[in-house]
Design an enzyme around this catalytic site. Structure first.
Site, PDB file in Angstrom:
ATOM      1  N   HIS A 107       3.959   1.363  48.885  1.00  0.00           N
ATOM      2  CA  HIS A 107       4.031   1.519  50.421  1.00  0.00           C
ATOM      3  C   HIS A 107       5.330   1.612  50.922  1.00  0.00           C
ATOM      4  O   HIS A 107       5.334   1.933  52.220  1.00  0.00           O
ATOM      5  CB  HIS A 107       3.113   0.368  50.983  1.00  0.00           C
ATOM      6  CG  HIS A 107       3.784  -0.955  51.204  1.00  0.00           C
ATOM      7  ND1 HIS A 107       4.364  -1.349  52.384  1.00  0.00           N
ATOM      8  CD2 HIS A 107       3.805  -2.044  50.191  1.00  0.00           C
ATOM      9  CE1 HIS A 107       4.612  -2.569  52.107  1.00  0.00           C
ATOM     10  NE2 HIS A 107       4.442  -2.877  50.832  1.00  0.00           N
ATOM     11  N   GLY A 135       4.703  -5.038  44.877  1.00  0.00           N
ATOM     12  CA  GLY A 135       5.853  -5.406  44.335  1.00  0.00           C
ATOM     13  C   GLY A 135       5.941  -7.037  44.085  1.00  0.00           C
ATOM     14  O   GLY A 135       6.425  -7.650  43.263  1.00  0.00           O
ATOM     15  N   THR A 161     -10.343  -4.341  36.999  1.00  0.00           N
ATOM     16  CA  THR A 161     -10.433  -2.733  36.971  1.00  0.00           C
ATOM     17  C   THR A 161      -9.622  -2.136  37.953  1.00  0.00           C
ATOM     18  O   THR A 161      -9.152  -2.477  39.043  1.00  0.00           O
ATOM     19  CB  THR A 161     -12.089  -2.429  37.826  1.00  0.00           C
ATOM     20  OG1 THR A 161     -12.870  -3.185  37.019  1.00  0.00           O
ATOM     21  CG2 THR A 161     -12.388  -0.924  37.755  1.00  0.00           C
ATOM     22  N   CYS A 196       7.448 -11.034  56.114  1.00  0.00           N
ATOM     23  CA  CYS A 196       6.787 -12.190  55.909  1.00  0.00           C
ATOM     24  C   CYS A 196       7.304 -13.266  56.324  1.00  0.00           C
ATOM     25  O   CYS A 196       6.712 -14.222  56.862  1.00  0.00           O
ATOM     26  CB  CYS A 196       6.821 -12.531  54.278  1.00  0.00           C
ATOM     27  SG  CYS A 196       6.908 -10.847  53.381  1.00  0.00           S
ATOM     28  N   ASN A 246      16.206  -6.462  51.032  1.00  0.00           N
ATOM     29  CA  ASN A 246      15.316  -6.074  51.991  1.00  0.00           C
ATOM     30  C   ASN A 246      15.729  -6.068  53.399  1.00  0.00           C
ATOM     31  O   ASN A 246      15.282  -5.694  54.417  1.00  0.00           O
ATOM     32  CB  ASN A 246      14.047  -6.666  52.019  1.00  0.00           C
ATOM     33  CG  ASN A 246      13.965  -8.219  51.622  1.00  0.00           C
ATOM     34  OD1 ASN A 246      14.484  -8.695  50.953  1.00  0.00           O
ATOM     35  ND2 ASN A 246      13.224  -8.769  52.646  1.00  0.00           N
ATOM     36  N   SER A 271       7.178  -1.068  44.573  1.00  0.00           N
ATOM     37  CA  SER A 271       6.225  -0.720  45.414  1.00  0.00           C
ATOM     38  C   SER A 271       5.852   0.505  45.795  1.00  0.00           C
ATOM     39  O   SER A 271       6.767   1.114  46.289  1.00  0.00           O
ATOM     40  CB  SER A 271       6.322  -1.955  46.299  1.00  0.00           C
ATOM     41  OG  SER A 271       5.270  -1.850  47.350  1.00  0.00           O
TER      42      SER A 271
HETATM   43  N1  PLP Z   1      10.371  -7.224  47.050  1.00  0.00           N
HETATM   44  C1  PLP Z   1      11.234  -6.993  48.143  1.00  0.00           C
HETATM   45  C2  PLP Z   1      12.742  -6.773  47.995  1.00  0.00           C
HETATM   46  C3  PLP Z   1      10.420  -6.335  49.251  1.00  0.00           C
HETATM   47  O1  PLP Z   1      11.039  -5.936  50.236  1.00  0.00           O
HETATM   48  C4  PLP Z   1       9.050  -6.501  49.314  1.00  0.00           C
HETATM   49  C5  PLP Z   1       8.154  -6.234  50.467  1.00  0.00           C
HETATM   50  O2  PLP Z   1       8.755  -6.261  51.484  1.00  0.00           O
HETATM   51  C6  PLP Z   1       8.452  -7.202  48.053  1.00  0.00           C
HETATM   52  C7  PLP Z   1       9.108  -7.443  46.962  1.00  0.00           C
HETATM   53  C8  PLP Z   1       6.977  -7.232  48.053  1.00  0.00           C
HETATM   54  O3  PLP Z   1       6.301  -5.966  48.025  1.00  0.00           O
HETATM   55  P1  PLP Z   1       4.726  -5.707  48.166  1.00  0.00           P
HETATM   56  O4  PLP Z   1       4.551  -5.601  49.672  1.00  0.00           O
HETATM   57  O5  PLP Z   1       4.503  -4.491  47.590  1.00  0.00           O
HETATM   58  O6  PLP Z   1       4.003  -6.734  47.443  1.00  0.00           O
END
Ligand code: PLP
Length: 385
Positions: free
Chosen positions: A198, A66, A234, A322, A148, A196
């Protein structure tokens, strides 16, 4: 209880990936049979991702997740427009994930004009606010689909219409929404959308950017020209194959997911609000993704709560995985106008298909006990204990 951070890889996904980790290792750019085999697997994954969101396979560009999809959308439009003498201003919101905010700040440092829209106390970016802020020099509006931290779902279709009326493109970070709620890029009208793997029971380190057919972006990674020269390097074949399968599974079980996870979430919310005094649900009651429950427990520290819950075998979060490591107060809750006390006492519990009602019972009883214990030793003891 932290499915918004990541989810377990589904068995079907692992099964589909295994041959590409063991036997089928050809480079998809190779002309020989080994290469053609992995190239075909990527195309199948591309069409599965496209099907989930109502796009064409050629509109899907695979990325490392993402974060990279967000960076490609923002910088790709900004650099392309600057090179071709088109408008370059960008509007985003103060609720975005750092994967959007950080590239925006970098663009600002490079001289691009950025505007950060405010949000309501429920975490909604109001279309009228965008309408007032937009002008013909805006190249791109980027507003996340679902937040999120508090799980709020934005009025994307309306926001997108306003952007288009002013001649701007529209990007949405749908990392927390795609695969969890029905999304059709044509019905919404979005030009760019980040996803994304995961977050929907696929492997980590893979994602995609939907780029509407005909839209030109500048690449941010240059090299061998893979992914129509937009994302050289790749390809992560097993990851892409797994992501494709995860999208197929998510599409097939969407109704079941929504029903089951919403039911569990509502049960959790109602139990918490009933059993734990001085607790409050944050975000919108109605415009919310199924698995998100975000609370403030007054008189406690959310990080202490996480540690205590962890000791009880429960994984929770204060919000973005994060920002926790950086120990900074949530910019999302600040943007929603929360006081220091409301931010400090916040906790996100996010649910997935793997959770059960018994687990919810366990969570409520642990949470109730832990909140009481923490209040007893808190400076606000007389107010809340
Ligand atoms: N955007 C949002 C709203 C997210 O919640 C996250 C991951 O927590 C990301 C972007 C980042 O995605 P990725 O972990 O695949 O880099």
């Amino acid at each position: 209880m932290d499915s918004a951070a990541s989810t377990p890889v589904a068995d079907e996904v692992i099964e589909e990936m295994m041959p590409f980790l063991k036997r089928h290792y050809g480079n998809p750019s190779s002309i020989h049979g080994f290469g053609r085999e992995t190239s075909r697997a990527i195309q199948l994954a591309r069409s599965r991702v496209a099907t989930l969101i109502g796009a064409l396979p050629r509109e899907i560009t695979f990325t490392s997740g993402g974060t990279e999809a967000d960076n490609l959308a923002l910088q790709g439009v900004a650099f392309h427009n600057r090179n071709s003498g088109k408008p370059t201003s960008i509007i985003t919101s103060s609720l975005e994930h750092d994967a959007v905010l950080e590239p925006c700040k970098e663009l600002e440092r490079m001289g691009f004009r950025l505007t950060y829209l405010p949000a309501t106390g429920d975490g909604i970016v109001k279309p009228s606010v965008l309408k007032d802020a937009i002008s013909p020099d805006v190249a791109l509006v980027s507003i996340m689909y679902a937040n999120n931290e508090v799980g709020t779902v934005q009025p994307i279709k309306k926001l997108c219409e306003i952007a288009h009326e002013a001649g701007a493109l529209f990007h949405t970070d749908a990392v927390q929404a795609a695969g969890k709620i029905p999304i059709n890029v044509r019905e919404l009208g979005v030009d760019l959308m980040s996803m994304s793997s995961h977050k929907i029971n696929g492997p980590k380190g893979v994602g995609a950017l939907f780029i509407r057919s005909g839209l030109e972006l500048a690449p941010i990674l240059r090299g061998g020209g893979q992914e129509t020269s937009l994302r050289s390097g790749t390809e992560n074949v097993p990851g892409i194959v797994g992501f494709g399968k995860a999208c197929e599974l998510a599409g097939g079980r969407m109704d079941q997911y929504r029903q089951r996870v919403t039911e569990l979430r509502d049960y959790l919310v109602n139990r918490v609000l009933k059993d734990i005094p001085h607790s409050r649900l944050n975000g919108s009651r109605t415009d919310r993704i199924p698995g998100n429950a975000h609370f403030t427990f007054f008189g406690v520290n959310g990080e202490d709560l996480i540690i205590k819950l962890d000791e009880n075998g429960i994984a929770a979060s204060t919000g973005s995985a994060c920002s926790v490591k950086r120990q900074k107060p949530s910019h999302v809750l600040k943007a929603m106008g929360f006081s220091h006390e409301e931010i400090t006492g916040s906790l996100r519990l996010s649910l997935g298909m793997q959770n059960t009602k018994e687990e919810i019972e366990e969570v409520v009883s642990s949470l109730s006990r832990v909140v009481s214990e923490l209040r007893l030793v808190s400076p606000f003891k007389s107010k809340y204990a």
